[in-house]
Design a protein around this motif. Structure first.
Motif: not given
Length: 314
Positions: A243-244, A250-251, A259-262, A284-287
């Motif tokens: 799942k992760i 996403i990109g 990095k955004k996920a962190m 992408q950030s929302e996803s």
């Protein structure tokens, strides 16, 4: 079955000007060490080594070795486009106190087996410490074959391990089978998280996977489960890791996404990457945020030490 391990190819934190963000990098190291990860690989592909100046690389080596201070293993990606530069940077890292270096073969031209073996012969002879070979055919255009690896092991006692970044586990299994009888202590690690359990069950040692930058607790729990032969829990965590891995969809390239996920999880860094990588857009950030919230409950049910978001997001 060997004792498994999971190492993190650590992201590198930069400021908005492309300089190293020392405090953010320290925050990341503490987060990963506290999450139970078995070692840090600095300046691997996830660490954007290909975009860093030599002076920056040496600055980061000094930072991580001194700050981690033997709390976990530290390996440094030191591959350059020439043998001489690779040896020079590798010996700098070894002298600074790194536990070893990881070396990918030269990229751009697809090399013959003879050229790959010659390159590693020269590098291994010049490096005064432990070496991990790094095979990534999708980036180099050539494969570091099991046969070449066996030849190298017979000549160079400082070659201790191998990271195999291929999707086909059958290729990694062939490597393990080729070298294990003669070199049973040689460490073989997969480069994709989903292959971790298969790697260990095939006689390998585990994985070096970038998603552990976000969830080190998940991957250290996975290591514990397989070492305890708790296959039910291994399977549960496999489902979580699969799942992760949706973050990869996403990109591309995936480093800005990680990095955004962190940042969303609450790790204190700004998330800047080196050019030409682009910051994730709003969609992408929302996803990313949606996926992390979906994962929150899944992980909490299986990983006791998981604390959720470090800074709760709306």
């Amino acid at each position: 079955m060997k004792k498994a391990q999971f190492l993190t190819p650590v992201v590198t934190a930069f400021d908005s000007e492309g300089n190293l963000d020392h405090q953010a990098n320290k925050n990341i190291y503490d987060f990963l060490i506290n999450g139970g990860i078995d070692g840090l690989v600095i300046m691997g592909s996830t660490g954007e080594f290909f975009s860093m100046k030599d002076a920056q690389k040496r600055e980061l080596i000094d930072l991580v070795v001194s700050y981690v201070n033997h709390r976990t293993k530290v390996y440094i990606g030191t591959a350059c486009m020439t043998v001489e530069d690779t040896i020079d940077l590798s010996n700098y890292a070894i002298h600074a106190g790194a536990d070893g270096v990881m070396v990918i073969s030269p990229y751009y031209f697809s090399l013959s087996d003879e050229s790959v073996e010659y390159y590693y012969d020269q590098v291994a002879e010049g490096i005064k410490g432990d070496i991990y070979l790094y095979n990534f055919p999708a980036r180099t255009g050539h494969d570091l074959s099991p046969e070449v690896t066996l030849n190298l092991l017979r000549k160079h006692k400082n070659i201790k391990g191998y990271k195999d970044t291929v999707t086909e586990m059958g290729l990694t299994r062939k490597l393990i089978q080729t070298v294990q009888d003669e070199f049973p202590d040689f460490i073989v690690l997969s480069g994709f998280e989903e292959n971790f359990a298969h790697n260990v069950l095939s006689g390998g040692d585990g994985c070096i996977g970038g998603l552990s930058n976000i969830y080190p607790e998940v991957f250290s729990e996975w290591v514990q489960a397989i070492n305890e032969k708790n296959l039910d829990k291994v399977a549960e965590i496999q489902n979580i890791v699969d799942k992760i891995a949706g973050l990869y969809d996403i990109g591309s390239p995936f480093i800005p996404i990680i990095k955004k996920a962190m940042v969303i999880r609450g790790i204190e860094l700004e998330g800047y990457c080196q050019k030409p990588f682009i910051e994730p857009n709003n969609q992408q950030s929302e996803s990313i945020k949606e996926l992390l919230h979906e994962l929150d409950a899944m992980i909490a049910r299986v990983v006791p030490r998981y604390q959720g978001f470090l800074v709760r997001q709306a």
